[in-house]
Design a protein around this motif. Sequence first.
Motif, short mmCIF file in Angstrom:
data_model
loop_
_atom_site.label_atom_id
_atom_site.label_comp_id
_atom_site.label_asym_id
_atom_site.label_seq_id
_atom_site.Cartn_x
_atom_site.Cartn_y
_atom_site.Cartn_z
N SER A 17 5.10 8.28 -53.74
CA SER A 17 3.51 8.65 -53.13
C SER A 17 3.09 7.12 -52.86
CB SER A 17 2.78 9.47 -53.95
OG SER A 17 1.57 9.38 -53.47
N LEU A 18 3.08 6.15 -53.77
CA LEU A 18 2.59 5.05 -53.67
C LEU A 18 3.18 4.02 -52.66
CD1 LEU A 18 2.27 3.85 -57.38
CD2 LEU A 18 0.26 3.97 -55.87
N GLN A 19 4.40 4.37 -52.53
CA GLN A 19 5.09 3.51 -51.26
C GLN A 19 4.61 4.15 -49.99
OE1 GLN A 19 9.13 4.28 -52.14
NE2 GLN A 19 9.48 2.53 -53.46
N ASN A 20 4.44 5.36 -49.51
CA ASN A 20 4.09 6.08 -48.64
C ASN A 20 2.48 5.66 -48.41
OD1 ASN A 20 6.20 7.40 -47.97
ND2 ASN A 20 5.66 9.05 -49.22
N THR A 21 1.89 5.65 -49.46
CA THR A 21 0.21 4.98 -49.25
C THR A 21 0.15 3.57 -48.72
OG1 THR A 21 -0.25 6.59 -51.13
CG2 THR A 21 -1.85 4.82 -50.59
N GLU A 254 -12.79 5.51 -37.51
CA GLU A 254 -11.86 6.46 -38.20
C GLU A 254 -10.86 5.63 -39.11
OE1 GLU A 254 -8.44 9.66 -37.03
OE2 GLU A 254 -9.78 8.80 -35.36
N GLU A 255 -10.62 4.39 -38.45
CA GLU A 255 -9.27 3.73 -39.17
C GLU A 255 -10.01 3.08 -40.42
OE1 GLU A 255 -6.53 3.98 -38.70
OE2 GLU A 255 -6.66 4.84 -36.73
N ALA A 256 -11.18 2.71 -40.31
CA ALA A 256 -11.84 2.11 -41.60
C ALA A 256 -12.23 3.21 -42.70
CB ALA A 256 -13.25 1.60 -41.24
N ALA A 257 -12.39 4.30 -42.19
CA ALA A 257 -12.45 5.43 -43.02
C ALA A 257 -11.17 5.89 -43.62
CB ALA A 257 -13.17 6.77 -42.37
N ASN A 258 -10.09 5.97 -42.68
CA ASN A 258 -8.73 6.12 -43.30
C ASN A 258 -8.26 4.92 -44.17
OD1 ASN A 258 -8.24 8.21 -41.61
ND2 ASN A 258 -7.59 7.05 -40.07
N LEU A 259 -8.67 3.74 -44.26
CA LEU A 259 -8.28 2.46 -45.10
C LEU A 259 -8.93 2.83 -46.37
CD1 LEU A 259 -6.82 -0.05 -45.71
CD2 LEU A 259 -8.89 -1.21 -44.87
N LEU A 260 -10.12 3.22 -46.54
CA LEU A 260 -10.97 3.51 -47.64
C LEU A 260 -10.28 4.69 -48.51
CD1 LEU A 260 -13.23 2.79 -49.65
CD2 LEU A 260 -14.62 4.24 -48.35
N ALA A 261 -9.86 5.54 -47.94
CA ALA A 261 -9.29 6.76 -48.30
C ALA A 261 -8.09 6.62 -48.99
CB ALA A 261 -9.16 8.07 -47.42
N LEU A 262 -7.09 5.75 -48.14
CA LEU A 262 -5.74 5.21 -48.55
C LEU A 262 -5.87 4.33 -49.95
CD1 LEU A 262 -4.07 4.58 -45.09
CD2 LEU A 262 -3.68 6.36 -46.99
N GLN A 263 -6.94 3.53 -49.93
CA GLN A 263 -6.97 2.61 -51.11
C GLN A 263 -7.56 3.54 -52.37
OE1 GLN A 263 -9.86 -0.02 -49.49
NE2 GLN A 263 -8.34 -1.70 -48.78
N THR A 264 -8.33 4.54 -52.12
CA THR A 264 -8.59 5.18 -53.18
C THR A 264 -7.43 6.07 -53.74
OG1 THR A 264 -10.97 5.47 -52.34
CG2 THR A 264 -10.19 7.32 -53.86
N ARG A 265 -6.61 6.47 -52.72
CA ARG A 265 -5.30 7.28 -53.15
C ARG A 265 -4.32 6.39 -53.81
NH1 ARG A 265 -1.91 9.97 -48.26
NH2 ARG A 265 -4.18 11.15 -48.00
N GLN A 267 -5.17 3.54 -55.73
CA GLN A 267 -5.75 3.41 -57.04
C GLN A 267 -5.33 4.75 -58.04
OE1 GLN A 267 -9.95 2.64 -56.83
NE2 GLN A 267 -9.62 0.72 -55.82
N LEU A 268 -5.42 6.03 -57.44
CA LEU A 268 -5.36 7.18 -58.19
C LEU A 268 -3.48 7.32 -58.31
CD1 LEU A 268 -7.47 9.71 -56.19
CD2 LEU A 268 -7.84 8.77 -58.62
N GLY A 269 -2.87 6.90 -57.48
CA GLY A 269 -1.50 6.76 -57.38
C GLY A 269 -1.13 5.89 -58.78
#
Length: 287
Positions: A17-21, A254-265, A267-269
Amino acid sequence: MASAISLSTAMRSNLLSLQNTQDGITLTQNRLATGLKVSSALDNPRSFFQASSMNNRASDLARLQDSMGLAIKTFEAADKGIKAMTKLAENMAAVAKSALDSTTVTARTDFQTQFEELRKQMAAVAADSGINGINLLGGDTLTTEFDEKGTNKQTVAGKDYRSFNATTAYVATDTAGVVGVTQATTWTTVDATGDTAIKASADLVKKAITTLRDQAAVFGSNLTVVKVREDFTKEMINTLKGAADGLTLADQNEEAANLLALQTRQQLGVQALSLANQSQQGILRLF
């Protein structure tokens, strides 16, 4: 031999999951940096090649637009030449009127000389009305292409108002004249012969003025066609580029929002991977 490293199912799942993120973060950062969501055929082959085709056509039309702009300038040069020649012809008409009213040989001789100088300048103006090697008042032909295939074009044949000699712009003894105005002769006698010659020259000047005005109208009509096609081509270029951009450009918000979501994911990973590792640490404490 070193023993193989064995990871638990939970750790492997979290690691994948981290690699995909991370792959998603890299892709999103690239889109933010380039502004493109499709930058190569690997991203989206159909959109990439459709956009390339539209951009290529837009480039072809842009080159045609440049040639249309040059054609417009060629028409404008011819129009300026015709206006100048018309003014000269009007002056010639005034000279002929003054010559007819004069009562001395000397005066008529001077007016005849002025008339010939003005006629010479008419031919010279026609010779100088070209641009980029094309002179519509020098008998050249102007061809303007309107599409990238070269099937839709406009061909305008010019008129040679310079003279009717292939090597020089003006010939004092020409027989066909400049726009039909032939050399002034026998003006100098103050009698019926002189009057008749002056009137004949004046009539030729009137016809020349009419000819020039008619030709200006013809060139004006052709110029309108080129201007309409130039405006249409400009709009087509914008439409093609807009369509290509719609297929390839990324939405920065949209891409900026995606980046923020991926960075949060991400950290959770990392935290999830740490929790999965705690079970193995508990076994280690047993020893």
